[in-house]
Design a protein around this motif. Structure first.
Motif, PDB file in Angstrom:
ATOM      1  N   ASP A   1       0.793  -1.246   0.000  1.00 41.83           N
ATOM      2  CA  ASP A   1       0.000   0.000   0.000  1.00 41.83           C
ATOM      3  C   ASP A   1       0.823   1.293   0.000  1.00 41.83           C
TER       4      ASP A   1
ATOM      5  N   ALA B   1      -1.879   4.081  -2.755  1.00 41.41           N
ATOM      6  CA  ALA B   1      -2.520   4.487  -1.489  1.00 41.41           C
ATOM      7  C   ALA B   1      -1.668   5.466  -0.683  1.00 41.41           C
TER       8      ALA B   1
ATOM      9  N   THR C   1       0.494   3.458   4.580  1.00 44.12           N
ATOM     10  CA  THR C   1      -0.372   3.400   5.761  1.00 44.12           C
ATOM     11  C   THR C   1      -0.119   4.591   6.679  1.00 44.12           C
TER      12      THR C   1
ATOM     13  N   ASP D   1       3.904  -0.991  -5.238  1.00 41.60           N
ATOM     14  CA  ASP D   1       2.936  -1.679  -4.382  1.00 41.60           C
ATOM     15  C   ASP D   1       3.191  -3.175  -4.503  1.00 41.60           C
TER      16      ASP D   1
END
Lengths: 327, 335
Positions: free
Chosen positions: A30, A34, A37, A55
């Motif tokens: 991620d 994204a 985190t 990723d």
């Protein structure tokens, strides 16, 4: 000086190192589309593309080994393992490949890989998402272990880790990504070895690293205000190798030591620092050193139990007061 | 492949056979310690595949049965033997041993002792090649039993997903240490296991070097053209036990005898003789020359080389004088 959050400092280090060298890549779960985190790679996917901000599937041993293999031919991979608990799955590649390849090849091959991962107790994440693993990593020859306690260190240590020719494990903490601090505007590289005296004092040395430095700082204020105790704080940002000279210098001055770590006590930073004190400056001690650490239990879910399991500033104050025989 | 190439390959395979047999003797004589995994029986695999690639240029990695792969990549047999003898002149300066032969200048990235460990490393080498823009490929040689590790599946998935230039060569010798493949593996034909990752795969006879070479040519061409990974399963057999500490009691004498009839050196030799390109007398002469060369050149070098100095025990653990380690050296603001 810019005031920035810990995650922003890490992101800036990634960005600068990727801009500096086209063979610097980052990879992890991620981290690309994204943005990570903990946002440590936010925006980098758009800037550097999918070949360099990667990723990965949820295959920790696989992608860690790939980053290590790529490092054999000059790629500098910064691998993010989302939680240090998942790093157990990549232990084979970290220990057996990255840490040992220089030695077992007689110096022909090196693995200049960086593995970043947060550990520690956050908010009721339970036994399999709250572990501290620095004690495991620091016992392995051939691997450097650093652990930043501030945005400035997070920035400078990552920069140096990328450039260093050894494999480096960077132990971060889930609760620290939103911590703010000053980071110089100009580029700088933090040394990977050593320790830093973050508070000068004469009565006792508090050894901390990463989040426990902050418990020590809070405790030192209370000790000064309520007990008239002047504590020195040594930040052990390098856990492997530990700064034998810095540890001995401070203890030789204060004659007392408390080691504060979030990890459970057995086979930990505290035991290692105590051993160094014994070996380097035993006769400078006026009292036996003490450890402040977690209960030796898998981390409980219940919030009350969770808080009872880990140390805090009050435990540090109590330990110092008891050790010095003052109240 | 012309007759001259075949004769050269026969010589190389015979050299590999005699080299490994001499290792066996040296182990019995306690000149070599630790674990020793020998290659006799499987020679056509390493030689056939690498003949179709660019040894010394393509990036090769393997497990612990690694001497012959290293030599075919260009490693000096003297340095490999000196490594087994634990000498400072060894390829890994006596720090690695039999399972950890490295010769980075010939792009041989090592022998690794954890079964399945090299799968992701090979994919990483391929990722590095791809980033640097070369037309080299990575070649990963491992045994059938390694395919039961998680790294096999993780690496195949990622290699296929990222279209990495890596050739996985499975030397299927039917045994994982002492356990026969049908007792450890639900699908014994390894090439079938790869279809789940949409990677092209072949299974061929690993004892006939011409068949191996032809299959490897196709596989190498595929990988080098940028189409992603390829998986090649070579059916083979090791004559010795898994390592020297293995008594081989788990295999029947009949099975061993059957496989010895399909010896890779025998197959190529007989074919050359039948074609009138070679004679039994030439072979005997060649064999004697190789045995003498190994004794007078390789073993002598290993015997006479010095051991590493104890004072250098801690050398090679970390980089020496890395500028990013010490506060005096790092650029920019100091604490």
């Amino acid at each position: 000086m810019a005031n920035m959050m810990y995650w922003e400092a890490i992101r800036r280090a990634h960005d600068e190192e990727m801009a500096n060298d086209p063979l610097v890549i980052c990879m992890g779960e991620d981290i690309g589309v994204a943005g990570g985190t903990y946002k440590a790679t936010q925006g980098l996917y758009d800037k550097y593309g999918a070949e360099r901000v990667i990723d990965t599937p949820i295959s920790e041993n696989g992608y860690t080994g790939i980053g290590i293999g790529a490092s054999f031919v000059g790629v500098r991979a910064i691998i993010e393992i989302m939680s240090v608990n998942f790093a157990w799955l990549a232990m084979d590649q970290i220990f057996n490949s990255a840490a040992k390849v220089r030695y077992m090849s007689g110096g022909q091959l090196t693995s200049p890989v960086v593995i970043r991962s947060p550990g520690g107790t956050a908010h009721q994440l339970g036994a399999q998402h709250s572990a501290r693993m620095e004690k495991v990593f620091m016992g392995i020859a051939g691997l450097r272990v650093v652990t930043p306690s501030s945005p400035k260190q997070a920035y400078g240590l990552l920069k140096s880790a990328v450039r260093c020719n050894d494999p480096v494990f960077i132990n971060e903490h889930e609760l620290m990504y939103n911590m703010k601090g000053e980071v110089p505007d100009t580029e700088f590289f933090h040394p990977l070895e050593g320790s830093e005296v973050v508070r000068q004092g004469k009565d006792i040395t508090l050894f901390g690293y990463n989040i426990s430095v902050h418990w020590c700082l809070q405790a030192a204020d209370i000790l000064a205000k309520n007990h008239g105790i002047d504590a020195e704080i040594v930040d052990l940002f390098s856990l492997s190798p530990l700064d034998r000279v810095g540890i001995a210098e401070s203890v030789s001055k204060t004659h007392h030591a408390v080691i504060v770590e979030e990890a459970e006590a057995p086979v930990g930073v505290g035991s290692e620092v105590m051993a160094i004190i014994n070996e380097e400056c035993f006769f400078d001690l006026d009292a036996a050193p003490v450890r402040v650490s977690s209960a030796n239990v898998p981390q409980p879910y219940n919030h009350k139990l969770e808080l009872a399991a880990i140390p805090n500033k009050d435990n540090v104050v109590d330990a110092v007061v008891k050790l010095l025989g003052k109240s | 492949m012309n007759a001259a190439d075949k004769k050269r390959l026969l010589k190389e395979m015979l050299y590999a056979r005699r080299f490994e047999e001499r290792c066996y003797e040296a182990y019995v004589d306690r000149k070599i310690g630790g674990f020793l995994h020998l290659y006799p029986g499987q020679e056509a695999c390493a030689h056939g595949v690498l003949e179709a690639a660019r040894p010394g240029e393509d990036h090769v990695i393997t497990g612990y049965r690694d001497h012959v792969h290293a030599i075919k990549c260009g490693a000096d047999p003297k340095e490999v033997m000196a490594e087994l003898f634990g000498k400072e002149t060894g390829s890994s300066k006596g720090r690695g041993g039999s399972m950890h032969i490295f010769d980075v200048k010939h792009h041989f990235y090592g022998g690794y002792a954890l079964v399945g460990g090299p799968f992701p490393l090979a994919a990483g080498l391929a990722k590095g090649i791809k980033m640097k823009g070369g037309d080299q490929i990575a070649i990963c040689f491992l045994g059938d039993a390694a395919n039961n590790q998680g790294t096999f599946h993780e690496s195949l998935n990622i290699s296929a997903l990222w279209k990495l230039p890596v050739l996985y060569v499975c030397e299927n010798n039917l045994y994982g240490i002492g356990t026969r493949i049908d007792r450890s593996t639900a699908v014994t034909e390894q090439y079938k296991r790869v279809c789940g990752y949409d990677i092209p795969a072949d299974q061929v006879d690993g004892q006939d070097i011409e068949i191996v070479y032809k299959a490897a040519q196709k596989a190498v061409k595929h990988v080098r053209s940028g189409k992603g990974p390829y998986f090649l399963e070579l059916m083979t057999y090791r004559y010795r036990g898994h390592s020297m500490s293995d008594s081989n009691a788990y295999r029947s004498k009949d099975e061993e005898a059957d496989w010895s009839k399909r010896d890779p050196i025998l197959i190529l030799k007989n074919r050359l003789i039948k074609a009138g390109e070679y004679t039994e007398a030439e072979h005997k002469k060649l064999d004697k020359k190789i045995i003498d060369e190994i004794e007078n050149d390789v073993i002598k070098f290993a015997e006479e080389s010095p051991e590493p100095k104890v004072e250098e025990l801690e050398k090679y653990v970390l980089a020496e004088n890395d500028p990013y380690v010490c506060a005096e050296n790092v650029r920019g603001e100091q604490q």
